[in-house]
Write an enzyme that holds these catalytic residues in place. Structure first.
Site, PDB file in Angstrom:
ATOM      1  CG  ASP A  48      -1.762   1.224   1.335  1.00 44.11           C
ATOM      2  OD1 ASP A  48      -2.888   1.168   0.817  1.00 44.11           O
ATOM      3  OD2 ASP A  48      -1.319   2.244   1.904  1.00 44.11           O
ATOM      4  CE1 TYR A  53       0.478   7.685   2.630  1.00 48.29           C
ATOM      5  CE2 TYR A  53       1.106   5.448   2.047  1.00 48.29           C
ATOM      6  CZ  TYR A  53       0.220   6.328   2.629  1.00 48.29           C
ATOM      7  OH  TYR A  53      -0.924   5.839   3.209  1.00 48.29           O
ATOM      8  CE  LYS A  78      -3.761   4.739   0.707  1.00 52.06           C
ATOM      9  NZ  LYS A  78      -2.313   4.531   0.924  1.00 52.06           N
ATOM     10  CG  HIS A 111      -4.397   9.949   0.149  1.00 53.65           C
ATOM     11  ND1 HIS A 111      -3.041   9.925  -0.031  1.00 53.65           N
ATOM     12  CD2 HIS A 111      -4.605   9.529   1.420  1.00 53.65           C
ATOM     13  CE1 HIS A 111      -2.460   9.514   1.085  1.00 53.65           C
ATOM     14  NE2 HIS A 111      -3.386   9.267   1.985  1.00 53.65           N
ATOM     15  CG  LEU A 193      -0.554  -2.840  14.343  1.00 51.21           C
ATOM     16  CD1 LEU A 193       0.950  -3.132  14.271  1.00 51.21           C
ATOM     17  CD2 LEU A 193      -1.310  -4.077  14.823  1.00 51.21           C
ATOM     18  CE  LYS A 233       7.093   1.630   9.484  1.00 53.01           C
ATOM     19  NZ  LYS A 233       7.644   2.010  10.790  1.00 53.01           N
ATOM     20  CB  SER A 234       6.512  -3.831  10.833  1.00 56.31           C
ATOM     21  OG  SER A 234       7.695  -4.051  11.583  1.00 56.31           O
ATOM     22  NE  ARG A 239       8.601  -4.314  15.330  1.00 53.73           N
ATOM     23  CZ  ARG A 239       9.823  -4.134  15.845  1.00 53.73           C
ATOM     24  NH1 ARG A 239      10.260  -4.922  16.798  1.00 53.73           N
ATOM     25  NH2 ARG A 239      10.594  -3.163  15.404  1.00 53.73           N
ATOM     26  CG  ASN A 243       2.485  -7.112  12.328  1.00 53.67           C
ATOM     27  OD1 ASN A 243       2.473  -7.512  13.485  1.00 53.67           O
ATOM     28  ND2 ASN A 243       3.009  -5.961  11.977  1.00 53.67           N
TER      29      ASN A 243
HETATM   30  P1  A2P Z   1       8.396  -1.137  13.412  1.00 52.22           P
HETATM   31  O1  A2P Z   1       8.496  -0.697  11.960  1.00 52.22           O
HETATM   32  O2  A2P Z   1       9.660  -0.871  14.167  1.00 52.22           O
HETATM   33  O3  A2P Z   1       7.924  -2.579  13.538  1.00 52.22           O
HETATM   34  P2  A2P Z   1       0.476   1.232  12.445  1.00 52.22           P
HETATM   35  O4  A2P Z   1       0.584   0.378  11.230  1.00 52.22           O
HETATM   36  O5  A2P Z   1      -0.737   0.957  13.267  1.00 52.22           O
HETATM   37  O6  A2P Z   1       0.634   2.702  12.137  1.00 52.22           O
HETATM   38  O7  A2P Z   1       1.675   0.867  13.420  1.00 52.22           O
HETATM   39  C1  A2P Z   1       2.968   0.898  12.953  1.00 52.22           C
HETATM   40  C2  A2P Z   1       3.925   1.024  14.126  1.00 52.22           C
HETATM   41  O8  A2P Z   1       3.834  -0.132  14.932  1.00 52.22           O
HETATM   42  C3  A2P Z   1       5.336   1.125  13.662  1.00 52.22           C
HETATM   43  O9  A2P Z   1       5.978   2.038  14.512  1.00 52.22           O
HETATM   44  C4  A2P Z   1       5.923  -0.261  13.807  1.00 52.22           C
HETATM   45  O10 A2P Z   1       7.283  -0.197  14.131  1.00 52.22           O
HETATM   46  C5  A2P Z   1       5.111  -0.811  14.957  1.00 52.22           C
HETATM   47  N1  A2P Z   1       4.814  -2.232  14.802  1.00 52.22           N
HETATM   48  C6  A2P Z   1       4.390  -2.853  13.696  1.00 52.22           C
HETATM   49  N2  A2P Z   1       4.191  -4.160  13.920  1.00 52.22           N
HETATM   50  C7  A2P Z   1       4.514  -4.367  15.216  1.00 52.22           C
HETATM   51  C8  A2P Z   1       4.517  -5.510  16.063  1.00 52.22           C
HETATM   52  N3  A2P Z   1       4.161  -6.714  15.602  1.00 52.22           N
HETATM   53  N4  A2P Z   1       4.916  -5.356  17.352  1.00 52.22           N
HETATM   54  C9  A2P Z   1       5.295  -4.165  17.814  1.00 52.22           C
HETATM   55  N5  A2P Z   1       5.317  -3.035  17.074  1.00 52.22           N
HETATM   56  C10 A2P Z   1       4.919  -3.131  15.789  1.00 52.22           C
END
Ligand code: A2P
Length: 277
Positions: A48, A53, A78, A111, A193, A233-234, A239, A243
């Protein structure tokens, strides 16, 4: 519009969309290219992005570097606010495709509604024309409230395939989800998250402990069981894998209700009426 064991969701035009995707805001081109390779390596097929962005070039680099055939990936972008208005989305999407260096995207979203410009109905009519060209396989919207969707319905016969909104247990958006479901629109969650803030919540951590899962997995699973697509997003490989690894356990009705009760209403939302991410 059902969530299947193969973890795809059927859109209202028959296109299959992965239920879980990779959110890419606010990664830059270099980070996002690496992250797309990492994410596809652990099973992601939906990426996405957005013109706004500023990382479409990197997403395209990642798509080419990851080795997954293009037709097995699902790329969303978007249209930015500056390209709303009659026919403006045509060059807007072309610019995105040039940055991505792709022939088509799988999903194109408006968007933000930007209601004070009052251009989103014209933009939507242009999206209908674009859909017919094959430069996108599906069209939808983002950050639309039911009132905005009602105006689209009054001005067009084509129902958005997706409405991507800020949604997580703290921002439950029950009314929006009900509206979308009643009209065949898949709700997709951005910041699913809650930017990590919910991960230490007592209710979430208790449920996670009982299921032997991480808090993030419990939250993603909550989305899935509500029929909601999510784009967490990670950049971290473990992680990323966690997810998307939510299709081998289930939350009970009691768990779901306990998480539903974390909803703090619109006051907790960050999208308000400004053009955010
Ligand atoms: P990171 O990239 O270091 O994993 P959202 O998608 O709700 O905006 O949340 C994204 C944030 O949550 C990012 O800062 C990401 O950091 C963190 N994040 C994503 N997956 C996990 C996870 N499984 N556990 C802890 N933090 C996570």
């Amino acid at each position: 519009m059902t969530t299947t064991a193969t973890s795809t969701i059927a859109l209202n035009n028959g296109v299959a969309m992965p239920a879980i995707g990779l959110g890419t805001y606010p990664l830059d081109d270099r980070e996002v290219a690496q992250t797309v390779v990492r994410a596809t390596g652990v099973g992601y097929r939906l990426i996405d992005t957005a013109a706004k962005y500023g990382n479409e070039t990197g997403v395209g680099d990642g798509v080419r570097a990851c080795g997954i055939p293009r037709e097995n990936l699902f790329v969303t972008t978007k249209l930015d606010g500056g390209n709303q208005g009659r026919d403006r989305a045509i060059p807007g999407l072309d610019a995105s495709l040039r940055r991505l260096r792709l022939d088509y995207v799988d999903l194109l979203l408006i968007h933000w509604p930007l209601p004070w410009h009052d251009l989103y109905v014209d933009t939507w009519r242009t999206f209908e024309k674009i859909l017919a060209t094959g430069k996108t396989r599906a069209i939808g919207v983002s950050n639309f409230k039911p009132a905005h969707l009602e105006r689209l319905a009054a001005g067009s016969d084509l129902v958005p395939a997706v409405n991507q909104i800020e949604l997580n247990p703290g921002v439950g958006r029950v009314g929006a989800r009900e509206y979308d479901a009643a009209h065949g629109i898949v709700t997709q969650a951005w910041s699913p998250l809650g930017r990590g803030e919910l991960l230490s919540d007592r209710v979430i951590t208790e449920i996670a402990g009982r299921h032997g899962r991480t808090p993030a997995q419990v939250i993603v699973r909550w989305h899935v069981q509500h029929g909601v697509s999510a784009v967490p997003k990670s950049t971290n490989e473990a992680r990323l894998a966690a997810n998307i690894g939510v299709f081998d356990f289930a939350l009970s009705e009691t768990d779901m209700l306990a998480i539903d009760r974390l909803d703090q209403g619109e006051a907790a939302a960050r999208d308000s009426d400004v053009e955010g991410h």
